[in-house]
Enzyme design. Structure first.
Site, PDB file in Angstrom:
ATOM      1  N   LYS A   1      55.928 128.200  28.632  1.00  0.00           N
ATOM      2  CA  LYS A   1      56.998 127.205  28.823  1.00  0.00           C
ATOM      3  C   LYS A   1      58.045 127.829  29.864  1.00  0.00           C
ATOM      4  O   LYS A   1      58.796 127.312  30.446  1.00  0.00           O
ATOM      5  CB  LYS A   1      57.606 126.478  27.763  1.00  0.00           C
ATOM      6  CG  LYS A   1      56.622 125.636  26.923  1.00  0.00           C
ATOM      7  CD  LYS A   1      57.356 124.586  25.877  1.00  0.00           C
ATOM      8  CE  LYS A   1      56.523 123.580  25.847  1.00  0.00           C
ATOM      9  NZ  LYS A   1      56.993 122.755  24.659  1.00  0.00           N
TER      10      LYS A   1
ATOM     11  N   LYS B   1      44.953 121.766  27.719  1.00  0.00           N
ATOM     12  CA  LYS B   1      45.309 121.090  26.294  1.00  0.00           C
ATOM     13  C   LYS B   1      45.895 119.785  26.757  1.00  0.00           C
ATOM     14  O   LYS B   1      46.806 119.922  27.839  1.00  0.00           O
ATOM     15  CB  LYS B   1      46.135 121.831  25.770  1.00  0.00           C
ATOM     16  CG  LYS B   1      46.345 121.538  24.389  1.00  0.00           C
ATOM     17  CD  LYS B   1      47.607 122.203  23.585  1.00  0.00           C
ATOM     18  CE  LYS B   1      48.772 122.132  24.113  1.00  0.00           C
ATOM     19  NZ  LYS B   1      49.898 122.644  23.532  1.00  0.00           N
TER      20      LYS B   1
ATOM     21  N   LYS C   1      51.858 115.955  25.981  1.00  0.00           N
ATOM     22  CA  LYS C   1      52.582 114.797  26.206  1.00  0.00           C
ATOM     23  C   LYS C   1      53.270 114.954  27.535  1.00  0.00           C
ATOM     24  O   LYS C   1      53.781 113.900  28.037  1.00  0.00           O
ATOM     25  CB  LYS C   1      53.723 114.800  25.179  1.00  0.00           C
ATOM     26  CG  LYS C   1      53.132 114.472  23.809  1.00  0.00           C
ATOM     27  CD  LYS C   1      54.368 114.344  22.766  1.00  0.00           C
ATOM     28  CE  LYS C   1      54.156 114.626  21.620  1.00  0.00           C
ATOM     29  NZ  LYS C   1      54.853 116.000  21.179  1.00  0.00           N
TER      30      LYS C   1
END
Ligand code: TYM
Length: 328
Positions: A114, A195, A198
């Site tokens: 991230k 993956k 969201k």
């Protein structure tokens, strides 16, 4: 005594098939044999401040809580609450911050991914696993059912519990992680090297739990497979294996039996079955979700009652922690 379970989902973006198969479904499957606490982790959602819209976050938290119930979590038997409603989560996070070496956090894969390529990263992103450990340790949790991507965070929570117990005496229960046998890592339908997430953009990536039938069909039937026209198990691509994994998660059929059944057929057959299984699971969830969202007062009552009940457990643990470290 049944084992205490704790797990949670962030109220950001759109919940998808990965969240359902990796997490919610296993919560529902073992609900009766365990003492369950399921949380909507809104404090975690603040770790990406630029993505937070205050009104939307509040609404999203409610939407996620309703999705738990619509998916089969019974609020009479399992506690469903919103993280920020129990203030001890933040308090324990601070105490754990002070016993956690920085290097443990800098090593986390999710933090590295991230933070990569970003000029400035909020402290919250680095501290995310400490808040997560606080969530778990506050409730003397024994089992944490999650998808494969959260395994490293639960292992860290274990290390943090052991370290604290060594420093200040037996205070925390050391939790175990459980990962479902199938569906633990659902990949994107547009790109099976990523993956399902969201936050990913693009309509072909994820099946949202509240997507309409037309959209779901488009996403699944448009899933990337490989250049062959028909199913060849010996060189199935990541995209084909992902579709098989999703079908297996729904039906339990072993992969070799599935491969034998589809061998030589066009990919449309496999995709068709994935679509059917998905709709069978999601149609009743969507109908129930709509009903629940129609009565926000009732939903708020359920959430408030649960926060009060689990708040008492959290306060019991915090009292032990304060005594152990000499504060409060
Ligand atoms: P979150 O919100 O990213 O995901 C919620 C749950 O869904 C699982 N999951 C997946 N499973 C299979 N395939 C996927 N593609 C996929 N994507 C997500 C996750 O593993 C997770 O179980 N940090 C957590 C929330 C959290 C938590 C906790 C969990 C906060 N505190 C304490 C357990 C215990 C998270 O971000 O999950």
């Amino acid at each position: 005594m049944s084992k205490r379970v704790f797990s949670g989902i962030q109220p950001t973006g759109t919940l998808h098939l990965g969240n359902y198969l990796g997490a919610i479904r296993q919560w529902v499957a073992h609900q009766d044999e365990r003492d369950n606490i399921f949380c909507v982790v809104d404090l975690h959602a603040l770790t990406v401040p630029e993505a937070v819209d205050p009104g939307a976050l509040r609404a999203k938290s409610r939407e996620v809580a309703a999705l738990y119930i619509a998916s089969g979590i019974d609020p009479e038997r399992s506690a469903i609450f919103i993280q920020s409603h129990v203030r001890q989560h933040s308090e324990l996070t601070w105490v754990l911050n002070c016993t956690t070496p920085l290097g443990w956090l800098e090593r986390m894969t999710q933090f590295k991914t991230k933070a990569e390529g970003r000029e400035s990263v909020g402290m919250g992103l680095l501290d995310y696993p400490v808040l997560m450990a606080a969530d778990i340790l506050l409730y003397d949790t024994e089992i944490v059912p999650v998808g494969a991507d959260q395994k490293q965070h639960i292992e860290l929570a274990r290390d943090m519990a052991v370290r604290f117990n060594n420093l200040f005496g037996e205070t925390f229960v050391v939790p175990e992680v459980t990962i479902p046998p199938a569906g633990a890592r659902v990949m994107g339908f547009d790109d099976a090297t990523q993956k399902m997430s969201k936050s990913a953009k693009g309509s072909g990536h994820a099946v949202g739990l509240l997507d309409g039938a037309k959209q779901i069909k488009k996403t699944i039937m448009g899933a990337k497979t490989d250049l062959d026209l028909e199913f060849r198990p010996e060189h199935a691509s990541a995209g084909v294996l992902n579709l098989m994994g999703v079908l297996q998660a729904f039906t339990g059929e072993p992969l070799d039996a599935m491969a034998a059944r589809f061998e030589g057929t066009g990919y449309g057959y496999l995709k068709g079955e994935v679509y059917e299984a998905t709709m069978e699971a999601l149609t009743p969830i969507q109908a129930r979700h709509k009903e629940l969202m129609g009565d926000p007062a009732e939903l708020d009552l359920v959430l408030a009652r649960a926060a009060e009940r689990v708040g008492a457990i959290a306060e019991g643990t915090m009292a032990r922690v304060r005594k152990a470290v000499g504060i409060g």
